[in-house]
Design a protein around this motif. Structure first.
Motif, mmCIF file in Angstrom:
data_model
loop_
_atom_site.group_PDB
_atom_site.id
_atom_site.type_symbol
_atom_site.label_atom_id
_atom_site.label_comp_id
_atom_site.label_asym_id
_atom_site.label_seq_id
_atom_site.Cartn_x
_atom_site.Cartn_y
_atom_site.Cartn_z
ATOM 1 N N ASN A 86 0.809 -1.217 0.000
ATOM 2 C CA ASN A 86 0.000 0.000 0.000
ATOM 3 C C ASN A 86 0.849 1.277 0.000
ATOM 4 N N ILE A 87 2.175 1.111 0.142
ATOM 5 C CA ILE A 87 3.063 2.273 0.156
ATOM 6 C C ILE A 87 3.382 2.680 -1.279
ATOM 7 N N LYS A 88 3.343 3.961 -1.533
ATOM 8 C CA LYS A 88 3.607 4.440 -2.880
ATOM 9 C C LYS A 88 5.100 4.396 -3.169
ATOM 10 N N PRO A 89 5.526 3.799 -4.278
ATOM 11 C CA PRO A 89 6.955 3.737 -4.602
ATOM 12 C C PRO A 89 7.506 5.116 -4.928
ATOM 13 N N LYS A 90 8.808 5.270 -4.730
ATOM 14 C CA LYS A 90 9.443 6.551 -5.017
ATOM 15 C C LYS A 90 9.440 6.840 -6.507
ATOM 16 N N SER A 91 9.771 5.827 -7.328
ATOM 17 C CA SER A 91 9.750 5.964 -8.780
ATOM 18 C C SER A 91 9.706 4.574 -9.391
ATOM 19 N N ALA A 92 9.543 4.501 -10.689
ATOM 20 C CA ALA A 92 9.475 3.214 -11.385
ATOM 21 C C ALA A 92 10.878 2.734 -11.746
ATOM 22 N N PRO A 93 11.089 1.407 -11.841
ATOM 23 C CA PRO A 93 12.410 0.886 -12.230
ATOM 24 C C PRO A 93 12.703 1.188 -13.694
ATOM 25 N N LEU A 94 13.992 1.258 -13.994
ATOM 26 C CA LEU A 94 14.429 1.535 -15.351
ATOM 27 C C LEU A 94 15.064 0.294 -15.958
ATOM 28 N N SER A 95 14.682 -0.019 -17.167
ATOM 29 C CA SER A 95 15.302 -1.148 -17.857
ATOM 30 C C SER A 95 16.748 -0.812 -18.176
ATOM 31 N N GLY A 96 17.599 -1.808 -18.081
ATOM 32 C CA GLY A 96 19.017 -1.587 -18.327
ATOM 33 C C GLY A 96 19.805 -1.296 -17.080
ATOM 34 N N SER A 97 19.133 -1.017 -15.957
ATOM 35 C CA SER A 97 19.816 -0.771 -14.688
ATOM 36 C C SER A 97 19.917 -2.069 -13.905
ATOM 37 N N SER A 98 20.883 -2.140 -13.014
ATOM 38 C CA SER A 98 21.077 -3.333 -12.202
ATOM 39 C C SER A 98 19.985 -3.455 -11.149
ATOM 40 N N LEU A 99 19.895 -4.612 -10.533
ATOM 41 C CA LEU A 99 18.892 -4.844 -9.494
ATOM 42 C C LEU A 99 19.092 -3.881 -8.335
ATOM 43 N N VAL A 100 20.345 -3.716 -7.888
ATOM 44 C CA VAL A 100 20.621 -2.838 -6.750
ATOM 45 C C VAL A 100 20.238 -1.391 -7.079
ATOM 46 N N GLU A 101 20.548 -0.945 -8.296
ATOM 47 C CA GLU A 101 20.207 0.421 -8.698
ATOM 48 C C GLU A 101 18.703 0.643 -8.689
ATOM 49 N N ASN A 102 17.953 -0.315 -9.168
ATOM 50 C CA ASN A 102 16.498 -0.151 -9.188
ATOM 51 C C ASN A 102 15.886 -0.301 -7.802
ATOM 52 N N LEU A 103 16.485 -1.130 -6.946
ATOM 53 C CA LEU A 103 15.988 -1.212 -5.570
ATOM 54 C C LEU A 103 16.149 0.131 -4.860
ATOM 55 N N LYS A 104 17.272 0.786 -5.082
ATOM 56 C CA LYS A 104 17.473 2.107 -4.489
ATOM 57 C C LYS A 104 16.483 3.111 -5.063
ATOM 58 N N ARG A 105 16.262 3.009 -6.389
ATOM 59 C CA ARG A 105 15.378 3.959 -7.054
ATOM 60 C C ARG A 105 13.935 3.818 -6.578
ATOM 61 N N VAL A 106 13.485 2.597 -6.329
ATOM 62 C CA VAL A 106 12.083 2.349 -5.979
ATOM 63 C C VAL A 106 11.818 2.548 -4.497
ATOM 64 N N PHE A 107 12.740 2.070 -3.620
ATOM 65 C CA PHE A 107 12.425 2.000 -2.186
ATOM 66 C C PHE A 107 13.148 3.044 -1.337
ATOM 67 N N SER A 108 14.074 3.783 -1.906
ATOM 68 C CA SER A 108 14.832 4.745 -1.108
ATOM 69 C C SER A 108 13.941 5.873 -0.602
ATOM 70 N N GLY A 109 14.014 6.119 0.707
ATOM 71 C CA GLY A 109 13.335 7.268 1.296
ATOM 72 C C GLY A 109 11.848 7.136 1.518
#
Length: 863
Positions: free
Chosen positions: A48-71
C-alpha cells in the motif's frame, strides 16, 4: 537447515504472491521479479506504500531497488534469489540551531545527505526532521556561517542544540541544494529573507543602514516620494503593509517624515518579507508582510558596537546575566540634528533680538530584550521597543508702530509635536515533543501623536493693554493594542510541516481628541471661547489559522492553509475567510515554477491628505459605515539556478482590491474628530505586472539587477467614473547593484536606481462660475479636473556610491569607516509639483526637486 529456510521463504513468497493486488507497488514488484528472475518476500501491508519511482530497464537490481524503495520507509536485503522487504523504523532528530554564543538562527538549512531530505529552522530556531533508522550525515548550512556536518546513528529520537560558527561558507556545485530558503526552493512566491549582516552591508542613507530603504530596492516595491520610507507593494498603499516586531504590530515605522525607518539594524536578527504567496499565519494587511525578529543576546560574553553617523548615533550592547542561562541585548539610536540647529539659531537670534526663533528636532529608538533558558526545550523572553520623535518650534517677536491703535505688539508662539511607538512582547517557547513546539506571546502596542500649539498676542499703548491667548491641543491616531499570539509548529515527517494557532488583539482607537481655547482680555473684561471634541472606538480582532507545507512528490511541494478572522466593533461583526495556497514544481534539476493564490483583509486604515508620512495622519478602524478592505492576489514565477553562481527569477502577479478607502478631507491636514467616516470614499483597485531579478554572487563580488513592469489602477465613482492610474503607478523600475571586496580591509558598492515618474493631477480647463445678479465681474473661474493623476512626472534616477574601510585594533576590536555619496551625479528628482497656468489658458505641472548630491560618513567600533 538451509533447505528448511528456503522452503519457508518459498512458502511465504508463494503465499504473498498468491494475493491478488492491483496497487502500483505490487505491479512494480511483479515487474522486477520478471526482470531479474528473483522472488520478493514482504508483508502485504507494504504493497500500500507508494513507490518513489518506477524501475528503469538496463539498470542493475541494486540500482532499481534504491530507485524504488529509497526514502519511503522500506528497507531491502538480497539473499540469494530472494529480495526481502522490511518496514523501516523512523526516528526524529529535533532541537534548536544556535550561534556559538547561544543566539538562535532562523532559516538554517538542515539537509540529510543520505536520504536527500531537508527542512528549515523556524523563527525561533526550532527544527525537526524524521528519518529512517540508521546512519545519517546531516548538514547544517547558513549564509555567513561555516557548515556543520553531524553524523548520527538514529536508533531512537534525538534532541539537542546544534552550534554554528561564523565564517565564509564555501561555494560549490552543491550550492543549488545548500539553501532551502532560497527562492528556488521555497514554496511561496514573493518571499525575500534578509539577515542582519545583509542589512548592514547594503547602501546606507547618510551612512545609517535602513531596513525599509533596503526593501524599496526589491522588484515590485515602489519607494514613493524621494528619500522617504514609503512602501507601495504591488500597487497597494503605504498603510497596507504589516510590520511585525517580534510578533507585535507596529503602526508608525518612520522618523523625520520617513527619512529613517524605526528599525535599528544593530539588533535585527532576521527579516522575512512577503509580497505575494502569504502564508496563512499572517493577516490584517493587504499588500505585504515584514516579519522582523531581534537578537536575543550573547549567553557567554559581553560585546557590542558603537557607531557615529552624520545625523545619528547608535550603540548596542549584549551579554550574559547568568552565563549560558540568561542574556540581555540593548540597542539605542538617537539623532542629533538638534545639536546643529541650537547654535545656528543662537547666532541668528543674537543678531536680531526682536525676532527670535528656535527649532529643535530629535528622535530616538530603544530596543531591549531579555532571554532566559530554563532548559534546551524551554525558553522565556521579554522584548520591548520605544521609538519617539519630537519637533519644537518657538517664535518671539516684537513689532513697533501703529498696530490695533497700540504702540507695540509682543507675539509669542510655541509649536510642539511628538509621535512614536511603545511595544512589548512576553514570549514563552516550549518544545513539547520531538515533533511539536509551541510559542505563546502576550503583546502590547501603543501608537501616539500629540500636537500642541500656544499663541500669545499682547498689544501695548499708553492707556491700555489687550492680551490674547490661543491654545490648541490635538491627540492624533492614538492606538492601544493588547492581546496574545498562540503558535504551534508540528512536523509529523519530512513531507509535512504543519503550523496552526490563534491570535487576538483588542484595539482602542482615538482617531482624534481636540481641545482648544481662545482667550481675549482687555482691562477687566475676559472673553473665552473653548472647544473640545473627541472620538473613541473599540474593537476586537480574533483569527485562527492552519497551514501545511507538504511535499507531494520528489519534485512537487505545496503550502495550503486557511486564515479565518472575525472583527467586532459597535455591535457589528465582520467575518473573513481567507484561503491561501502555493505550489512549486521542480521541472528540472535547476529550474522550478511556482504559483500562489492568497486573500487578505484589513480592518485598520490610515487617513492622510498627503503622500508624506506625517504625524497628522490618523489611524481609524473599520466601523458600521466603513467596511474592511479585501484583496485577492494571484502570482506565478519561474526560478532558475544557472551555472557560475547566477540565479534568475521571473514573477508575475495580478491583484484586485475591494472596499478601497480614499480620504476626502479638502485642504485640511487635520482629521475631523466627529465625522471622519462621512469624508471617506469607497472604491476598488487592480494592479498587475512582471518582475525580473538576476543575481551573480561569489566570494568577492555581488551583482544584482532587478526590473519591474507594472500597472496600478483604481476606481472611485465619487471622483471619476472610469479607472485611473494611482499616484505611484511607475511603469518601469530598474535597480542595478554592484559590490566588490578588494580584501578584508576594503569593500566598495554602487547602486543605480531608475523608475518612471510618479503621477500628479492638473486641471484640464476652467470655466466661469455663477455670478450674482446685477454684479458685474462677481463670477470666479472654477477649475475642471477630468480625472485624477492625469500627468506623469519626469523619470526618477540616481546613483549611490560607498566605501568601507575595516581595521582590526591591537585589542581585537574592529573599526569601520564608511564614506557614502547619495545621488552622486546630482540629479534633481521631482519631490513635489507646482501647477502653472499657461498663456493659452491651459495648465501644466512643474516638478520641483530639493535633494541634491549628499555626501556622508560614519565611524563604527565593534568591541
Amino acid at each position: 537447515m538451509k533447505f528448511i529456510m528456503t522452503v519457508i521463504l518459498l512458502y511465504a513468497c508463494l503465499s504473498i504472491n498468491a494475493q491478488q493486488s492491483t496497487t502500483e507497488m505490487k505491479k512494480i514488484i511483479d515487474a522486477m521479479q520478471d526482470m531479474y528472475h528473483v522472488n520478493f518476500v514482504y508483508d502485504s501491508s507494504l504493497a500500500n506504500i507508494k513507490p518513489k519511482s518506477a524501475p528503469l530497464s538496463g539498470s542493475s537490481l541494486v540500482e532499481n531497488l534504491k530507485r524504488v524503495f529509497s526514502g519511503i520507509g522500506i528497507q531491502w536485503e538480497i539473499r540469494d534469489e530472494y529480495v526481502l522487504l522490511f518496514r523501516q523504523d523512523s526516528y526524529t532528530f529535533s532541537g534548536y540551531v544556535c550561534q556559538e554564543n547561544g543566539e538562535t538562527l532562523i532559516n538554517v538549512t538542515i539537509f540529510d545527505m543520505n536520504t536527500k531530505k531537508g527542512t528549515l529552522s523556524n523563527e525561533h530556531g526550532f527544527f525537526s526532521i524524521t528519518l529512517p533508522k540508521g546512519k545519517h550525515n546531516i548538514r547544517f548550512s547558513y549564509i555567513g556561517y561555516q557548515d556543520v556536518i553531524k553524523e548520527l546513528n538514529l536508533n531512537s529520537n534525538y534532541n539537542g542544540i546544534v552550534y554554528m560558527k561564523e565564517g565564509v561558507a564555501s561555494l560549490s556545485e552543491i550550492e543549488v541544494i545548500g539553501d532551502l530558503n532560497s527562492p528556488f526552493h521555497t514554496t511561496q512566491t514573493g518571499k525575500v529573507s534578509l539577515t542582519s549582516e545583509q542589512l548592514n552591508a547594503e547602501f546606507s542613507l547618510l551612512s545609517s543602514p535602513d531596513l525599509v530603504k533596503t526593501l524599496q530596492t526589491i522588484p515590485g516595491v515602489s519607494a514613493g516620494t524621494e528619500l522617504l520610507s514609503g512602501m507601495y507593494v504591488h500597487g497597494g498603499k503605504n498603510d497596507e503593509n504589516l510590520f511585525l516586531l517580534d510578533g507585535t504590530p507596529l503602526y508608525q515605522i518612520n522618523h523625520l517624515g520617513g527619512l529613517f525607518s524605526a528599525f535599528n539594524t544593530d539588533i535585527v536578527k532576521n527579516v522575512d518579507f512577503y509580497k505575494s504567496g502569504f502564508p496563512a499565519r499572517y493577516g490584517g494587511r493587504l499588500s505585504s508582510v515584514v516579519d522582523v525578529r531581534t537578537k536575543e543576546g550573547d549567553m557567554k560574553e559581553f560585546h557590542g558596537n558603537f557607531s557615529l553617523g552624520l545625523l545619528d548615533g547608535r550603540i548596542q550592547f549584549e551579554g550574559p546575566i547568568i552565563k549560558n542561562k540568561t542574556s540581555f541585548n540593548v540597542a539605542m539610536r538617537r539623532s542629533w540634528t538638534d545639536l546643529f540647529t541650537a547654535p545656528i539659531f543662537f547666532v541668528l537670534n543674537r543678531s536680531n533680538p526682536k525676532d527670535k526663533k528656535n527649532l529643535r528636532y530629535a528622535f530616538h529608538d530603544i530596543n531591549g530584550k531579555i532571554t532566559h533558558r530554563f532548559s534546551d526545550r524551554n525558553k522565556l523572553s521579554l522584548s520591548i521597543y520605544s521609538g519617539n520623535d519630537l519637533l519644537k518650534v518657538k517664535a518671539r517677536q516684537i513689532f513697533e508702530g501703529s498696530i490695533m491703535n497700540a504702540d507695540k505688539e509682543h507675539y509669542n508662539s510655541d509649536f510642539k509635536v511628538t509621535w512614536g511607538n511603545l511595544t512589548a512582547a512576553l514570549a514563552w517557547n516550549y518544545q513539547f515533543t520531538s515533533k511539536l513546539s509551541g510559542n505563546f506571546t502576550a503583546v502590547y502596542a501603543r501608537n501616539t501623536s500629540m500636537y500642541d500649539y500656544v499663541e500669545d498676542d499682547c498689544y501695548f499703548s499708553d492707556k491700555d493693554q489687550i492680551y490674547m491667548n490661543r491654545r490648541e491641543r490635538f491627540n492624533h491616531s492614538s492606538i492601544n493594542d493588547i492581546g496574545y499570539r498562540i503558535e504551534f509548529d508540528y512536523r509529523p515527517g519530512v513531507n509535512h510541516h504543519i503550523r496552526f494557532g490563534n491570535n487576538y488583539l483588542y484595539h482602542i482607537y482615538h482617531p482624534q481628541n481636540i481641545a482648544s481655547r481662545n482667550l481675549t482680555e482687555k482691562y477687566s473684561d475676559i472673553d473665552t471661547i473653548s472647544l473640545e471634541s473627541a472620538s473613541r472606538y473599540r474593537g476586537g480582532e480574533v483569527s485562527f489559522y492552519i497551514e501545511d507545507e507538504m511535499r507531494l512528490t520528489q519534485r512537487i511541494k505545496a503550502n495550503a492553509g486557511l486564515h479565518y478572522a472575525v472583527y467586532q466593533t459597535d455591535g457589528r461583526y465582520y467575518h473573513s475567510f481567507e484561503p491561501r495556497v502555493a505550489m512549486s514544481y521542480q521541472c528540472a534539476d535547476r529550474v522550478a515554477v511556482k504559483a500562489s493564490y492568497a486573500e487578505m483583509s484589513q480592518f485598520a486604515h490610515q487617513l492622510s491628505n498627503t503622500y508624506l508620512n506625517l504625524p497628522t495622519d490618523s489611524w481609524v478602524p473599520s466601523t458600521r459605515k466603513v467596511p474592511p478592505m479585501h484583496s485577492r492576489q494571484l502570482a506565478a514565477g519561474v526560478y532558475v539556478e544557472l551555472p557560475l553562481h547566477i540565479s534568475l527569477n521571473i514573477e508575475g502577479y495580478y491583484r484586485t482590491t475591494s472596499q478601497l478607502l480614499e480620504y476626502d478631507g479638502g485642504n485640511s491636514l487635520m482629521l475631523p474628530a466627529d465625522n471622519w467616516d462621512n469624508l471617506v470614499k469607497t472604491g476598488k483597485g487592480k494592479s498587475y505586472g512582471m518582475e525580473l531579478f538576476l543575481e551573480y554572487r561569489n566570494r568577492n563580488n555581488i551583482i544584482e539587477a532587478g526590473y519591474t513592469l507594472s500597472w496600478s489602477k483604481q476606481k472611485f465613482e465619487d471622483f471619476c467614473p472610469d479607472w485611473y492610474y494611482s499616484k505611484f503607478d511607475n511603469r518601469h523600475k530598474f535597480n542595478l547593484l554592484f559590490r566588490h571586496k578588494f580584501s578584508g580591509h576594503i569593500d566598495i558598492y554602487a547602486a543605480w536606481t531608475y523608475r518612471s515618474g510618479d503621477r500628479a493631477t492638473v486641471p484640464t480647463q476652467y470655466v466661469n462660475g455663477p455670478s450674482f445678479p446685477n454684479v458685474p465681474g462677481s463670477s470666479e473661474p472654477e477649475l475642471i479636473y477630468e480625472r485624477p493623476n492625469n500627468i506623469t512626472l519626469p523619470a526618477y534616477h540616481r546613483l549611490d556610491l560607498g566605501m568601507n574601510f575595516h581595521h582590526i585594533t591591537k585589542r581585537g576590536f574592529e573599526r569601520i569607516w564608511n564614506i557614502s555619496v547619495y545621488n552622486a551625479y546630482c540629479r534633481m528628482n521631482a519631490f513635489y509639483t507646482r501647477i502653472e497656468r499657461l498663456p493659452s489658458g491651459g495648465f501644466r505641472g512643474k516638478a520641483i526637486g530639493i535633494f541634491p548630491i549628499i555626501p556622508s560618513f560614519s565611524y563604527t567600533l565593534k568591541f
